[in-house]
Design a protein around this motif. Structure first.
Motif, PDB file in Angstrom:
ATOM      1  N   LYS A 109       0.843  -1.207   0.054  1.00 23.74           N
ATOM      2  CA  LYS A 109      -0.048   0.069  -0.089  1.00 23.74           C
ATOM      3  C   LYS A 109       0.917   1.294   0.079  1.00 23.74           C
ATOM      4  O   LYS A 109       0.386   2.195  -0.721  1.00 23.74           O
ATOM      5  N   ALA A 110       1.969   1.149   0.751  1.00 21.62           N
ATOM      6  CA  ALA A 110       2.568   2.205   1.018  1.00 21.62           C
ATOM      7  C   ALA A 110       3.929   2.605  -0.233  1.00 21.62           C
ATOM      8  O   ALA A 110       4.430   3.473  -0.371  1.00 21.62           O
ATOM      9  N   GLY A 111       3.545   1.756  -1.170  1.00 22.86           N
ATOM     10  CA  GLY A 111       4.188   1.614  -2.397  1.00 22.86           C
ATOM     11  C   GLY A 111       5.769   1.445  -2.258  1.00 22.86           C
ATOM     12  O   GLY A 111       6.644   1.256  -2.842  1.00 22.86           O
ATOM     13  N   GLU A 112       6.040   0.687  -0.828  1.00 23.58           N
ATOM     14  CA  GLU A 112       7.264   0.115  -0.644  1.00 23.58           C
ATOM     15  C   GLU A 112       7.652  -1.026  -1.372  1.00 23.58           C
ATOM     16  O   GLU A 112       8.910  -1.233  -1.540  1.00 23.58           O
ATOM     17  N   ALA A 113       6.766  -1.863  -1.802  1.00 22.60           N
ATOM     18  CA  ALA A 113       7.152  -3.041  -2.342  1.00 22.60           C
ATOM     19  C   ALA A 113       7.582  -2.694  -3.858  1.00 22.60           C
ATOM     20  O   ALA A 113       8.269  -3.478  -4.418  1.00 22.60           O
ATOM     21  N   ASP A 114       7.644  -1.351  -4.129  1.00 17.93           N
ATOM     22  CA  ASP A 114       8.200  -0.835  -5.404  1.00 17.93           C
ATOM     23  C   ASP A 114       9.518  -1.138  -5.304  1.00 17.93           C
ATOM     24  O   ASP A 114      10.271  -1.403  -6.415  1.00 17.93           O
ATOM     25  N   ARG A 115      10.201  -1.067  -3.923  1.00 18.10           N
ATOM     26  CA  ARG A 115      11.645  -1.431  -4.171  1.00 18.10           C
ATOM     27  C   ARG A 115      11.905  -2.704  -4.530  1.00 18.10           C
ATOM     28  O   ARG A 115      12.915  -2.715  -5.354  1.00 18.10           O
ATOM     29  N   GLU A 116      10.966  -3.639  -4.397  1.00 14.56           N
ATOM     30  CA  GLU A 116      11.559  -4.830  -4.714  1.00 14.56           C
ATOM     31  C   GLU A 116      11.362  -4.967  -6.615  1.00 14.56           C
ATOM     32  O   GLU A 116      11.830  -5.771  -7.071  1.00 14.56           O
ATOM     33  N   ALA A 117      10.322  -4.125  -6.890  1.00 11.26           N
ATOM     34  CA  ALA A 117       9.996  -4.179  -8.339  1.00 11.26           C
ATOM     35  C   ALA A 117      11.228  -3.624  -8.890  1.00 11.26           C
ATOM     36  O   ALA A 117      11.235  -4.010 -10.192  1.00 11.26           O
ATOM     37  N   GLY A 118      12.183  -2.852  -8.329  1.00 10.11           N
ATOM     38  CA  GLY A 118      13.560  -2.480  -8.884  1.00 10.11           C
ATOM     39  C   GLY A 118      13.229  -1.081  -9.505  1.00 10.11           C
ATOM     40  O   GLY A 118      12.367  -0.680  -9.935  1.00 10.11           O
ATOM     41  N   MET A 119      14.434  -0.501  -9.771  1.00  6.28           N
ATOM     42  CA  MET A 119      14.372   0.903 -10.257  1.00  6.28           C
ATOM     43  C   MET A 119      14.314   0.820 -11.788  1.00  6.28           C
ATOM     44  O   MET A 119      14.848  -0.192 -12.243  1.00  6.28           O
TER      45      MET A 119
END
Ligand code: PEP
Ligand code: MG
Length: 757
Positions: free
Chosen positions: A171-181
C-alpha cells in the motif's frame, strides 16, 4: 467459449459469491476458496499465497501439508510463486521441478505433484498474492482453466482488500523497491528537476465489486458504456485537434478500431455471463489480452496494447462513473503527472503548487501545453511511449528534465546523485540570479534587449525576479484557456492592469487572443466544429476579426487598463497586411469611443504585428510602414516553413531551428526591418535557447522575448559573446552552410568560451 466451461466458471463464482457474503472470518473464507477451486478443477492442490511485509506467505491450502500454512514463506521473486508475483505473470508448467526458478520447500510435501499453474492476485497492477493449483500427473493446463483461475484471483483481490489483508508495504508503495528501479528516457521538453509521486492524469479505476448480483443489469451497464465510449471517440475524431485531450490521429484510429471491435465486447459479455460485474469483466478481458500480446514479441503490437489499455481504462471510467481527471481528484503535494498528452487548458487545471513535473507519452517542443508548462516552471519529459507500463501510480519518480531522463523507484544511490545535481543546479541558478541587475551587453559593448514571455497572472512577478527588460509577449489567451466561460471585459481589464502594475513602468506587449489550433475553448461557438488542419485554420486574428465583439471587448479592456500609460498591442497570425489594418481599426474605434466619453486614455499606443506566416515576409514593404514593431513567432513560423505540425510528436525532432532555411529566412526579415527602421524581435521558443539565440544575434537580432527561466543563461551567453565575431561567423555559415550547423556552431562557441549552459 463452450457452454460447459461457462457453467463451471459460473459455478465457481456462485460458490465464491456465497463465501464473500458469509459472516465468517477472512482465514475461513480463504480456506473455503481453495476448496471450491480444487473441487472445480479436480486438482490435488490449491493454495493461496499473500504478500505480507514484502514476503509471500502460504495462507491457505488444500493438498499441501496444513502445518506449512503461515510457515512457508517466499521472497518476492523466489521460487515459482515469487516469480509469478514479481513479474505479475502466469506460470503454466507440466513439470514444475524443471523450471529454473523452482524452489523446493520440504515442509509443504509438494514433491509428489508434477504440474503447476499459478496466477497473480492483482490490485492496481501489482501482485498482492498468488493463487496456484497443482496436479499429481504431468499435464499442461488449458486456456479455459487458466482463465478460470484468473477470474478467481480477481475475486480474491476484492476479498483480501475487504478483509484488510493487503500488504501494508504494498500500500505504501514500498513493495516498489522490490520491483526495482527503472530508468526511462524521453524527449527534452521543459528542463528542470523534480521529485515526486506518480499520479495518472486519468487515474486507474479501483474495482470494488467483482461478483455480479444481477447478470442482466451488468450486461446492460456494459452495453451503455460501450455506446457512450463510441460516441466520445466519434466526436473526438471529428473534432479539430481531437478535443481537449489532444490525442493523436493514429491513436484515435486505433481507438476507433477497438471501440467497434465486436470480439472485445463479446468477450466482456462472456465474462459477465460467468458472474463478474461489468468492471471486473472489462478488467479480466484487459488482463487476458495483455497476456496474449505479451507472448507476441512485436513492438507494433506493444504500442497497440497501450492504446487498448487506455481504452479499457476509458470504458472502466464510464462504467464506474469515475470520470474526473487527477486535477479534480486532489493531488499529493508533490505530483508527477503521467499522461498520454494534455491540452493547455487541462494542464492549467492543476494546482501549480502541487504539480512538480510531467511525463507524457507523446508531446512536442512547441505544442502550447509545453509552453504553458514552461511558463509554470514545470519540467516535462515527452515521448515516453510506455510511461504507464513503466510507472505505477504512487511510485516515486525523479525527473531530470535537462537530460530528459526519469528514475522510477530510485535506489538510494540514484537519489543521492540526483540531490547532488539538484544542489549544483541551485548553485547555477543562484549564479544566474546574480546576473539579475547586470545588463545583457555583448563583450564588445552592444546592449541586447531581453524580455520575458508571460500569460499567467503570477508571471509578471518573474519580470523583477530575473531582471528582464519587460514582457515582450503576454499571451492573453491563457486567461481564456483557464476560464470555464468567456472572461468578461472587467476581468480581462483587471488582469491587464495588474500585469502593468507589476511591470512597474517596463513595457508589456499584449498579444490579442490567439485561440484555435491546439488552444481550444469549449465555450467559443464555432471552434467545436472540427477542422481538418486546425493550425492552418480559423484561429488567432482570423477568428478575432470574424468575432469582432470579442476583439472589441478585449481592445476596450486593454485601453482602460493602460489608461495614463503606454500600451503595446500586438496581433497574432497576420497573413496579409489588411488584417493588421482591420485589427488596428477595431482598437482605434474603441479608443475613439472612450475619448468621446471623456475617459482617460493610454498616453500612446504602439502597434505590433507577429511574423508567423511566411507569406507576410513577402509583403513587408507594405506592412512595415504601418507598424511600430515586428515580433517573430518562430514556433508557428517554423511549422509553416517546414510544413511540420508543431504538435505532432513524430516530427518533434525532425527539423532543426539551426538550419540554413530558417536562418536565411529570418535574416531577410531582419534586414528588411532594419532598413525600414522598425524594431524587430523574436518571441518564439527558439530565442530562449543559448545556441539558437547566439545564431540569431549573429544574423542581426537584438531583441528577444523568452521564457523567464532562460533569462539567466541567455544573459550569460550574451555577456560572453563577441558580436562582431558572431556576425562574421553567421555570414560565413549562411554563405556556405556546413553539413551540421548545430555541431559547427557549438564547436565555435566552445572555442570562443561562449557560455551555453
Ligand atoms: C510563436 O508562434 O512563435 C509564438 C510566440 O506564439 P505561440 O507560441 O503562442 O503560438
Ligand atoms: Mg504563434
Amino acid at each position: 467459449m463452450p457452454e460447459a466451461s461457462i457453467a463451471s466458471a459460473r459455478e465457481i463464482l456462485t460458490g465464491l459469491h456465497e463465501v464473500m457474503a458469509s459472516r465468517i472470518g477472512p482465514q475461513a473464507k480463504l480456506n473455503k476458496v481453495v476448496k471450491i477451486v480444487a473441487e472445480a478443477m479436480v486438482s490435488e492442490v490449491c493454495s493461496i499465497y499473500l504478500l505480507r511485509d514484502g514476503v509471500l506467505e502460504l495462507y491457505a491450502t488444500v493438498g499441501l501439508n496444513q502445518s506449512a500454512v503461515h510457515v512457508t514463506k517466499l521472497a518476492n521473486g523466489e521460487g515459482l510463486v515469487g516469480t509469478i508475483a514479481k513479474n505479475v505473470e502466469v506460470l503454466n508448467l507440466a513439470e514444475a521441478a524443471s523450471h529454473p526458478e523452482f524452489a523446493y520447500r520440504p515442509e509443504t510435501g509438494e514433491e509428489t505433484f508434477h504440474s503447476f499453474a499459478g496466477v497473480p492476485i492483482i490490485r492496481q497492477e501489482r501482485a498482492v498474492g498468488v493463487l496456484a493449483v497443482q496436479h499429481a500427473e504431468p499435464r499442461a493446463y488449458d486456456d479455459l482453466e487458466i482463465e478460470a483461475l484468473q477470474t478467481v484471483a480477481m475475486v480474491l483481490s476484492e476479498l483480501i482488500a475487504n478483509a484488510g489483508l493487503i500488504d501494508r508495504r504494498a500500500k505504501a508503495g514500498e513493495a516498489d523497491r522490490e520491483a526495482g528501479m527503472a530508468r526511462i528516457k524521453g524527449l527534452k521538453l521543459v528542463v528542470g528537476m523534480a521529485r515526486g509521486t506518480a499520479v495518472y492524469h486519468q487515474p486507474r479505476i479501483l474495482i470494488e465489486h467483482t461478483v455480479a448480483e444481477d447478470i442482466e443489469a451488468e450486461r446492460h451497464r456494459v452495453y451503455s458504456a460501450f455506446r457512450k465510449m463510441r460516441e466520445q471517440i466519434d466526436t473526438m475524431t471529428t473534432q479539430a485537434e481531437f478535443g481537449t485531450a489532444g490525442e493523436h490521429y493514429e491513436v484515435l484510429e486505433t481507438y476507433k478500431m477497438f471501440a467497434y471491435d465486436e470480439g472485445w465486447s463479446r468477450r466482456i459479455n462472456e465474462s459477465i455471463d460467468q458472474g463478474l460485474t461489468a468492471e471486473a469483466a472489462i478488467e479480466r478481458v484487459r488482463q487476458r489480452m495483455k497476456r496474449r500480446m505479451a507472448e507476441i514479441d512485436d513492438p507494433l503490437l506493444a504500442e497497440r496494447m497501450h492504446d487498448l489499455d487506455d481504452l479499457s481504462n476509458r470504458l472502466l471510467r464510464i462504467v464506474s462513473g469515475q470520470l474526473g481527471t487527477a486535477a479534480q481528484a486532489g493531488l499529493p503535494h508533490d505530483a508527477i503527472l503521467i499522461a498520454r498528452n494534455l491540452g493547455p487548458a487541462e494542464l492549467l487545471e492543476y494546482d501549480r503548487r502541487k504539480l512538480k513535473g510531467v511525463i507524457l507519452q507523446e508531446g512536442s517542443l512547441t505544442a502550447h501545453v509545453i509552453i504553458v508548462a514552461r511558463a509554470m516552471g514545470v519540467p516535462v519529459i515527452g515521448r515516453v511511449a510506455d510511461a504507464r507500463q513503466a510507472i505505477s501510480e504512487g511510485d516515486t519518480v525523479l525527473i531530470d528534465g535537462d537530460e530528459a531522463v526519469a528514475f522510477v523507484r530510485p535506489t538510494p544511490a540514484i537519489e543521492e546523485a540526483f540531490n547532488a545535481k539538484l544542489e549544483a543546479g541551485q548553485k547555477r541558478r543562484a549564479a544566474f540570479a546574480a546576473l539579475r541587475d547586470v545588463p545583457p551587453v555583448t563583450s564588445d559593448g552592444t546592449r541586447i534587449t531581453v524580455m520575458v514571455n508571460a500569460g499567467l497572472r503570477d508571471d509578471a512577478a518573474a519580470l523583477g525576479a530575473v531582471g528582464a527588460d519587460g514582457i515582450g509577449l503576454f499571451r492573453t489567451e491563457f486567461q481564456f484557456l483557464v476560464s470555464a466561460t468567456l472572461p468578461r471585459r472587467e476581468s480581462q481589464q483587471r488582469l491587464y492592469r495588474s500585469v502593468l502594475d507589476a511591470a512597474d513602468g517596463k513595457p508589456v506587449v499584449f498579444r490579442t487572443v490567439d485561440v484555435g489550433g491546439d488552444k481550444q475553448l469549449p465555450y467559443l461557438h464555432g471552434l467545436e466544429e472540427g477542422e481538418e488542419n486546425p493550425a492552418l485554420g480559423w484561429r488567432a486574428l482570423r477568428l478575432a476579426l470574424d468575432r469582432s465583439t470579442l476583439m472589441r471587448a478585449q481592445s476596450r479592456a486593454l485601453l482602460e487598463a493602460a489608461a495614463g500609460r503606454e500600451l503595446h498591442v500586438m496581433f497574432p497570425m497576420i497573413s496579409e497586411p489588411w488584417e493588421f489594418d482591420e485589427a488596428k481599426r477595431l482598437v482605434e474605434e474603441q479608443r475613439a469611443w472612450l475619448a468621446a466619453r471623456g475617459k482617460k486614455l493610454p498616453t500612446a499606443i504602439r502597434y505590433g504585428a507577429m511574423m508567423e506566416v511566411p507569406a507576410l515576409a513577402e509583403a513587408l514593404d507594405i506592412l512595415l510602414p504601418k507598424i511600430d514593431f515586428l515580433s517573430i513567432g518562430t514556433n508557428d513560423l517554423t511549422q509553416f516553413l517546414f510544413a511540420a505540425d508543431r504538435s505532432n510528436p513524430k516530427l518533434a525532432e525532425r527539423y532543426d531551428w539551426l538550419s540554413p532555411a530558417i536562418l536565411r529566412f529570418l535574416r531577410r526579415i531582419v534586414r528588411a526591418c532594419d532598413e525600414a527602421e522598425v524594431a524587430v524581435g523574436v518571441c518564439g521558443e527558439m530565442g530562449g535557447r543559448t545556441l539558437e539565440c547566439m545564431a540569431l544575434i549573429g544574423i542581426g537580432l537584438r531583441r528577444f522575448s523568452i521564457t523567464p527561466v532562460a533569462v539567466g543563461p541567455i544573459k550569460a551567453m550574451i555577456r560572453s559573446l563577441n558580436l562582431a565575431a558572431a556576425t562574421e561567423l553567421m555570414e560565413r555559415m549562411l554563405e556556405r552552410p556546413p553539413d551540421n550547423m548545430r555541431a559547427t556552431l557549438a564547436e565555435w562557441a566552445a572555442k570562443q568560451n561562449v557560455s551555453l549552459s
